[in-house]
Enzyme design. Sequence first.
Site, mmCIF file in Angstrom:
data_model
loop_
_atom_site.group_PDB
_atom_site.id
_atom_site.type_symbol
_atom_site.label_atom_id
_atom_site.label_comp_id
_atom_site.label_asym_id
_atom_site.label_seq_id
_atom_site.Cartn_x
_atom_site.Cartn_y
_atom_site.Cartn_z
ATOM 1 N N LYS A 7 0.885 -1.147 0.139
ATOM 2 C CA LYS A 7 0.037 0.051 0.042
ATOM 3 C C LYS A 7 0.989 1.048 -0.152
ATOM 4 C CE LYS A 7 -3.937 2.045 2.564
ATOM 5 N NZ LYS A 7 -4.647 1.891 3.902
ATOM 6 N N SER A 52 -9.583 1.917 3.044
ATOM 7 C CA SER A 52 -8.695 2.600 2.165
ATOM 8 C C SER A 52 -7.663 1.737 1.350
ATOM 9 C CB SER A 52 -7.981 3.756 2.920
ATOM 10 O OG SER A 52 -7.097 3.285 3.826
ATOM 11 N N SER A 59 -9.789 -0.523 7.177
ATOM 12 C CA SER A 59 -9.282 -0.093 5.674
ATOM 13 C C SER A 59 -8.525 -1.224 5.356
ATOM 14 C CB SER A 59 -8.137 0.909 5.699
ATOM 15 O OG SER A 59 -8.860 2.156 5.505
#
Length: 488
Positions: free
Chosen positions: A79, A154, A178
Amino acid sequence: MAEDLLSAIQISEKVRQGLIRAEDVTVAAIQRIDALDPDLHAFLHIDREDSLSTAREIDKRVAHGEDPGPLSGVPIAIKDNICVAGMPATAGSRILEEYVPPYDATVVERIRAAGGIVIGKTNLDEFAMGSSCEYSAYGPVRNPWDRERVPGGSSGGSAAAVASGMVPIALGSDTGGSIRQPASLCGIVGLKPTYGRVSRYGLIAFASSLDQIGSMARNVDDAALLLGVIAGRDAKDSTSSGEPTPRFLSGSGNHGKGIKVGLPVEYLEGVDPQIESKVREAVTVLERSGVEVREIRLPRTPYALPCYYLICTAEASSNLARYDGVHYGIRAEASGGMIGMYSATREQGFGAEVKLRILLGTFVLSAGFYDAYYKNATRVRTQIRDEFDRAFQEVDAIIGPTSPITAFKIGEKMGDPIQMYQCDVLTVAANLAGLPAISVPCGLADGLPAGFQVVGKPFAERDVLRLGMIVEEGISFPPGPQGMGVPG
Ligand code: GLN
């Protein structure tokens, strides 16, 4: 079968035995990314050269009779709020557009030391604030199950990359859901470890008392494998725990005899009835394996979401103060001296949601409002923790849906932040209490993945993984989105 669609465990075993080459696995992963990502937009950066040269190194070591480690030759996506030396780390924000960290996050260092191939950085909501990836400054991610829909957020880029078979495993971060919510919306496994289990050194901070890095994978064992690599005390993160890292991999033959779990009545309120029915099927699977399932009550549940949004915005307003055009990223040209430069940089560099949260956080911490908002929120947080402690005297784990809804249409919730925040109603409590939690697929609701959540006692990731594995083995879930050729 293409090598890149094997599980992480299979790849690593075969590479270590010299049955397949890490280089071929990496080439196949890159080809798949090149074929699928123009459409999905899961990646913000792909590192073809470095990943191929690392893979060749791994192959050489195997040829010399060395064991490069448990992730030998496994392509992994990171990420983009986690630092990888020499790769951009934008955190999905314009303000970090030009930032290239000179160091690896501890988790990345450990992945490399275990033989993993860091293939690139994945798209996310700006600074990990959001539940759909639509707040990325670099454009939204599409859900591999339906391109008109969001992948969740996210860590939606990591979720889409894993669900579409571009990589077998990825790292996400979870502040309020997330990892788990996008895992749920994309039909994969997402594991948020206990707060402190994994070092946050090199994670771009959003809300430091809630943030944890964790695994995203297509099966529970791969998620366990990755956790085993990244877990453990790190002198560079004072909140990382000295708790020993057990063997997380469970092996097969799971049964649930002797395990008691609680299903809180509050966790089914307002949940899509189709998701509820899939969750009930997973409950039956658990019961059949010998798990005792009880109905319990967690009456503080409705307060978790407001409490989370007070605490995370307060912490974000402090953490994001460092982006001022001086230390990192872009600097806007402006008149008005230093202050003019600061405000122009922040005005141009931050998106609307991030600005909203900085303003809210500054407000709840301001003199005169601090007691009413921030201080009360920290009290409620303690009450939520206590409520879990009490529940854990009766049961070993708490179960329910991960998300009250399946993947929604791109644009559907953009006008209404409160609706977006509602996505996290079932996930934030585990962050407030610092507990480990997993989401595993439990079926399709109207053709879209539904997720089953298991929340465990502090440092009881093994219980959480074991229960997740029982559901995984007992539920029928398609191996991947149609047309993607993702094997089970
Ligand atoms: N969706 C939640 C938020 O917007 C959680 C984000 C996260 O876990 N990073 O804050």
